[in-house]
Design a protein around this motif. Structure first.
Motif, short mmCIF file in Angstrom:
data_model
loop_
_atom_site.label_atom_id
_atom_site.label_comp_id
_atom_site.label_asym_id
_atom_site.label_seq_id
_atom_site.Cartn_x
_atom_site.Cartn_y
_atom_site.Cartn_z
N VAL A 52 27.85 30.05 46.31
CA VAL A 52 28.99 29.37 45.72
C VAL A 52 28.56 27.95 45.34
CG1 VAL A 52 29.92 28.66 47.98
CG2 VAL A 52 31.43 28.76 45.99
N ALA A 53 28.91 27.55 44.10
CA ALA A 53 28.58 26.21 43.59
C ALA A 53 29.88 25.53 43.19
CB ALA A 53 27.64 26.31 42.40
N PHE A 54 29.93 24.22 43.35
CA PHE A 54 31.13 23.45 43.05
C PHE A 54 30.85 22.39 41.99
CE2 PHE A 54 31.58 24.92 47.42
CZ PHE A 54 32.85 25.46 47.40
N GLY A 55 31.89 21.97 41.29
CA GLY A 55 31.81 20.85 40.36
C GLY A 55 30.88 21.09 39.20
N ARG A 56 30.02 20.09 38.95
CA ARG A 56 29.11 20.17 37.81
C ARG A 56 28.12 21.32 37.93
NH1 ARG A 56 28.02 14.64 34.93
NH2 ARG A 56 27.09 16.21 33.60
N ALA A 57 27.71 21.62 39.16
CA ALA A 57 26.81 22.76 39.36
C ALA A 57 27.49 24.06 38.95
CB ALA A 57 26.36 22.83 40.82
N ALA A 58 28.77 24.20 39.23
CA ALA A 58 29.53 25.39 38.84
C ALA A 58 29.67 25.46 37.32
CB ALA A 58 30.90 25.38 39.51
N GLU A 59 29.93 24.33 36.69
CA GLU A 59 30.05 24.30 35.23
C GLU A 59 28.71 24.65 34.57
OE1 GLU A 59 31.53 20.37 34.50
OE2 GLU A 59 33.50 20.84 35.37
N PHE A 60 27.61 24.19 35.14
CA PHE A 60 26.28 24.51 34.64
C PHE A 60 26.04 26.02 34.75
CE2 PHE A 60 21.72 25.16 35.04
CZ PHE A 60 21.21 24.36 34.03
N ALA A 61 26.40 26.61 35.90
CA ALA A 61 26.23 28.04 36.09
C ALA A 61 27.06 28.83 35.08
CB ALA A 61 26.61 28.43 37.52
N GLU A 62 28.27 28.37 34.83
CA GLU A 62 29.15 29.06 33.87
C GLU A 62 28.54 29.05 32.47
OE1 GLU A 62 33.84 29.01 32.71
OE2 GLU A 62 32.91 27.07 33.10
N LYS A 63 27.93 27.93 32.11
CA LYS A 63 27.41 27.77 30.75
C LYS A 63 26.06 28.45 30.53
CE LYS A 63 26.79 24.20 27.25
NZ LYS A 63 26.89 22.79 26.94
N TYR A 64 25.17 28.41 31.51
CA TYR A 64 23.79 28.83 31.28
C TYR A 64 23.33 30.07 32.06
CZ TYR A 64 23.42 24.32 29.03
OH TYR A 64 23.62 23.24 28.20
N PHE A 65 24.03 30.46 33.11
CA PHE A 65 23.58 31.59 33.91
C PHE A 65 24.25 32.88 33.46
CE2 PHE A 65 22.54 28.96 37.99
CZ PHE A 65 21.53 28.33 37.31
N HIS A 66 23.51 33.98 33.54
CA HIS A 66 24.05 35.29 33.20
C HIS A 66 23.30 36.34 34.01
CE1 HIS A 66 20.44 36.01 30.80
NE2 HIS A 66 20.59 34.77 30.38
N GLN A 67 23.84 37.53 34.01
CA GLN A 67 23.24 38.63 34.76
C GLN A 67 21.77 38.80 34.40
OE1 GLN A 67 25.23 42.37 34.31
NE2 GLN A 67 23.69 43.49 35.44
#
Length: 150
Positions: A52-67
Protein backbone atom coordinates in the motif's frame (compact mmCIF):
# COMPACT_ATOMS: atom_id res chain seq x y z
CA UNK A 1 14.04 -2.10 12.93
CA UNK A 2 11.20 -2.71 10.45
CA UNK A 3 12.58 -2.49 6.88
CA UNK A 4 11.50 -4.41 3.79
CA UNK A 5 13.11 -4.45 0.34
CA UNK A 6 11.27 -6.27 -2.44
CA UNK A 7 11.55 -6.66 -6.18
CA UNK A 8 8.82 -8.30 -8.20
CA UNK A 9 6.08 -7.92 -10.79
CA UNK A 10 2.65 -6.41 -10.30
CA UNK A 11 -0.05 -9.07 -10.50
CA UNK A 12 -2.65 -6.49 -11.62
CA UNK A 13 -3.00 -2.75 -12.10
CA UNK A 14 -2.86 -0.76 -8.83
CA UNK A 15 -6.22 -0.11 -7.17
CA UNK A 16 -6.19 3.62 -6.36
CA UNK A 17 -8.77 5.35 -4.19
CA UNK A 18 -8.91 8.75 -2.58
CA UNK A 19 -9.71 9.41 1.06
CA UNK A 20 -12.76 11.50 1.88
CA UNK A 21 -12.50 15.00 3.27
CA UNK A 22 -11.04 18.36 2.46
CA UNK A 23 -7.49 17.10 1.94
CA UNK A 24 -8.12 13.92 -0.08
CA UNK A 25 -5.14 11.58 -0.09
CA UNK A 26 -4.47 8.95 -2.75
CA UNK A 27 -4.14 5.36 -1.52
CA UNK A 28 -2.80 2.75 -3.96
CA UNK A 29 -2.96 -0.98 -3.27
CA UNK A 30 -1.14 -3.54 -5.36
CA UNK A 31 0.25 -7.03 -5.08
CA UNK A 32 3.82 -7.94 -5.96
CA UNK A 33 4.77 -11.43 -7.12
CA UNK A 34 8.24 -11.91 -5.66
CA UNK A 35 10.25 -14.92 -6.86
CA UNK A 36 11.49 -17.27 -4.19
CA UNK A 37 15.19 -17.94 -4.19
CA UNK A 38 14.91 -21.73 -4.09
CA UNK A 39 12.30 -24.05 -5.60
CA UNK A 40 10.98 -27.18 -3.95
CA UNK A 41 9.15 -29.86 -5.92
CA UNK A 42 5.52 -29.01 -5.12
CA UNK A 43 5.84 -25.52 -3.60
CA UNK A 44 4.86 -22.33 -5.38
CA UNK A 45 7.79 -20.38 -6.78
CA UNK A 46 6.65 -16.87 -5.79
CA UNK A 47 5.17 -15.08 -2.83
CA UNK A 48 2.34 -12.63 -3.42
CA UNK A 49 2.82 -9.62 -1.15
CA UNK A 50 0.21 -6.92 -0.56
CA UNK A 51 1.58 -3.38 -0.73
CA UNK A 52 0.00 0.00 0.00
CA UNK A 53 1.32 3.45 -1.00
CA UNK A 54 -0.01 6.84 0.10
CA UNK A 55 0.02 10.37 -1.29
CA UNK A 56 2.41 11.15 -4.12
CA UNK A 57 3.70 7.58 -4.19
CA UNK A 58 0.13 6.37 -4.78
CA UNK A 59 -0.40 8.93 -7.55
CA UNK A 60 2.87 7.81 -9.18
CA UNK A 61 1.74 4.17 -9.03
CA UNK A 62 -1.62 5.10 -10.57
CA UNK A 63 0.05 6.94 -13.45
CA UNK A 64 3.01 4.68 -14.31
CA UNK A 65 2.47 1.18 -12.88
CA UNK A 66 0.51 -1.57 -14.61
CA UNK A 67 0.15 -5.32 -14.51
CA UNK A 68 3.38 -7.17 -15.30
CA UNK A 69 5.78 -4.28 -14.67
CA UNK A 70 8.84 -5.11 -12.56
CA UNK A 71 9.41 -2.72 -9.66
CA UNK A 72 11.57 -2.48 -6.56
CA UNK A 73 10.18 -1.09 -3.33
CA UNK A 74 11.34 -0.34 0.17
CA UNK A 75 8.99 0.06 3.08
CA UNK A 76 7.86 -1.42 6.37
CA UNK A 77 5.55 -4.25 7.39
CA UNK A 78 2.33 -3.19 9.05
CA UNK A 79 -0.15 -5.58 10.62
CA UNK A 80 -3.74 -4.87 11.52
CA UNK A 81 -7.13 -6.42 12.06
CA UNK A 82 -10.80 -5.70 11.58
CA UNK A 83 -14.12 -7.42 12.15
CA UNK A 84 -15.89 -8.37 8.92
CA UNK A 85 -19.66 -8.35 8.27
CA UNK A 86 -20.00 -11.89 9.60
CA UNK A 87 -18.47 -10.83 12.93
CA UNK A 88 -15.19 -12.69 12.30
CA UNK A 89 -11.88 -11.05 13.10
CA UNK A 90 -9.64 -10.74 10.00
CA UNK A 91 -5.90 -10.15 10.34
CA UNK A 92 -3.97 -8.22 7.68
CA UNK A 93 -0.32 -7.81 6.77
CA UNK A 94 0.78 -5.14 4.26
CA UNK A 95 4.02 -3.53 3.20
CA UNK A 96 3.66 0.24 3.52
CA UNK A 97 5.67 1.62 0.61
CA UNK A 98 8.22 4.32 1.41
CA UNK A 99 10.11 4.22 -1.91
CA UNK A 100 9.29 2.62 -5.25
CA UNK A 101 11.07 2.55 -8.58
CA UNK A 102 11.19 0.79 -11.92
CA UNK A 103 13.37 -2.32 -11.99
CA UNK A 104 13.62 -2.78 -15.76
CA UNK A 105 13.61 -0.75 -18.93
CA UNK A 106 10.42 0.40 -20.62
CA UNK A 107 11.03 -1.97 -23.56
CA UNK A 108 11.56 -5.00 -21.32
CA UNK A 109 8.43 -4.09 -19.37
CA UNK A 110 6.37 -3.92 -22.58
CA UNK A 111 7.67 -7.33 -23.64
CA UNK A 112 6.79 -8.90 -20.28
CA UNK A 113 3.30 -7.44 -20.03
CA UNK A 114 2.54 -8.66 -23.54
CA UNK A 115 3.08 -12.32 -22.71
CA UNK A 116 1.80 -14.65 -20.02
CA UNK A 117 3.53 -14.03 -16.73
CA UNK A 118 5.70 -16.81 -15.32
CA UNK A 119 6.89 -16.64 -11.74
CA UNK A 120 9.30 -19.57 -11.75
CA UNK A 121 12.98 -18.76 -11.72
CA UNK A 122 14.88 -19.97 -14.79
CA UNK A 123 17.05 -23.04 -14.32
CA UNK A 124 20.78 -22.33 -14.31
CA UNK A 125 22.92 -24.51 -16.54
CA UNK A 126 26.47 -24.57 -15.29
CA UNK A 127 27.76 -25.44 -18.76
CA UNK A 128 26.20 -22.37 -20.37
CA UNK A 129 27.96 -19.07 -20.79
CA UNK A 130 27.65 -16.57 -17.92
CA UNK A 131 24.77 -14.13 -18.12
CA UNK A 132 25.62 -10.57 -19.07
CA UNK A 133 22.48 -9.16 -17.38
CA UNK A 134 23.59 -7.88 -14.00
CA UNK A 135 20.14 -6.66 -12.96
CA UNK A 136 20.74 -3.01 -13.81
CA UNK A 137 18.93 -1.37 -16.66
CA UNK A 138 20.95 0.28 -19.38
CA UNK A 139 19.54 3.75 -20.20
CA UNK A 140 20.93 5.20 -23.43
CA UNK A 141 22.09 8.81 -23.58
CA UNK A 142 19.48 11.40 -24.55
CA UNK A 143 16.56 9.46 -23.06
CA UNK A 144 16.07 11.87 -20.15
CA UNK A 145 13.07 13.57 -21.79
CA UNK A 146 11.02 10.36 -21.69
CA UNK A 147 11.61 9.53 -18.03
CA UNK A 148 8.76 10.47 -15.66
CA UNK A 149 11.16 11.96 -13.10
CA UNK A 150 14.21 14.19 -13.06
Amino acid sequence: MNKVILMGRLTRDPDVRYSAGENATAVARYTLAVDRRFKRDSDQTADFINCVAFGRAAEFAEKYFHQGIKIAITGRIQTGSYTNRDGNKVYTTDVVVEEQEFAESKNASAENSGRAMSYSAPAKDSASEPELDDGFMNIPDGLDEELPFQ
